[in-house]
Motif scaffolding. Sequence first.
Motif, PDB file in Angstrom:
ATOM      1  N   ALA A   2       0.817  -1.211   0.000  1.00 23.12           N
ATOM      2  CA  ALA A   2       0.000   0.000   0.000  1.00 23.12           C
ATOM      3  C   ALA A   2       0.851   1.263   0.000  1.00 23.12           C
ATOM      4  O   ALA A   2       0.517   2.243  -0.655  1.00 23.12           O
ATOM      5  CB  ALA A   2      -0.939  -0.006   1.200  1.00 23.12           C
ATOM      6  N   SER A   3       1.972   1.251   0.711  1.00 27.99           N
ATOM      7  CA  SER A   3       2.792   2.459   0.757  1.00 27.99           C
ATOM      8  C   SER A   3       3.401   2.769  -0.601  1.00 27.99           C
ATOM      9  O   SER A   3       3.583   3.930  -0.944  1.00 27.99           O
ATOM     10  CB  SER A   3       3.879   2.342   1.824  1.00 27.99           C
ATOM     11  OG  SER A   3       4.818   1.358   1.487  1.00 27.99           O
ATOM     12  N   SER A   4       3.712   1.738  -1.408  1.00 24.59           N
ATOM     13  CA  SER A   4       4.241   1.976  -2.749  1.00 24.59           C
ATOM     14  C   SER A   4       3.240   2.747  -3.599  1.00 24.59           C
ATOM     15  O   SER A   4       3.603   3.697  -4.287  1.00 24.59           O
ATOM     16  CB  SER A   4       4.574   0.661  -3.444  1.00 24.59           C
ATOM     17  OG  SER A   4       5.663   0.040  -2.843  1.00 24.59           O
ATOM     18  N   ALA A   5       1.988   2.341  -3.539  1.00 20.19           N
ATOM     19  CA  ALA A   5       0.946   3.026  -4.312  1.00 20.19           C
ATOM     20  C   ALA A   5       0.753   4.451  -3.814  1.00 20.19           C
ATOM     21  O   ALA A   5       0.566   5.380  -4.617  1.00 20.19           O
ATOM     22  CB  ALA A   5      -0.367   2.246  -4.233  1.00 20.19           C
ATOM     23  N   LEU A   6       0.832   4.646  -2.506  1.00 21.50           N
ATOM     24  CA  LEU A   6       0.683   5.993  -1.946  1.00 21.50           C
ATOM     25  C   LEU A   6       1.845   6.881  -2.387  1.00 21.50           C
ATOM     26  O   LEU A   6       1.631   8.013  -2.837  1.00 21.50           O
ATOM     27  CB  LEU A   6       0.602   5.937  -0.420  1.00 21.50           C
ATOM     28  CG  LEU A   6       0.553   7.298   0.274  1.00 21.50           C
ATOM     29  CD1 LEU A   6      -0.700   8.066  -0.126  1.00 21.50           C
ATOM     30  CD2 LEU A   6       0.620   7.115   1.789  1.00 21.50           C
TER      31      LEU A   6
END
Length: 125
Positions: A2-6
């Motif tokens: 999720a942090s990669s997408a954010l």
Amino acid sequence: MASSALFWKVAAISGATAVGFGAFGAHGLKKRIADPAKLASWGTAAQYQLIHSVALLMASGNPVAASLFTAGMTMFSGSIYALTLNPEKFKFLGPVTPIGGVCLIAGWLVLAFGKKGGPPKFPRC
């Protein structure tokens, strides 16, 4: 992750705003500020923001480097933008600029000496 997408979205939005701020500095800001040094500072802030937006795209899978780039762009470029527009009101941000620069440098060092996982894995759109 999720942090990669954010971080990917933050980088893309940061890149778009860097282009907008750069255009504003080249055209709209000249009507408001005559000091060439201040205009040059604005241009530097926009350039660093744009370069590090691309770096953030590349580092989106590395949360430490991505966090450092995000914090660095916000503090470095953001403080320069604010100080250019209103140096008296935002005088307190003067010390924030070099802290942001250190974050940008640290982001690059994390990429250089951190885990070597091969090329970045980009999130799917």
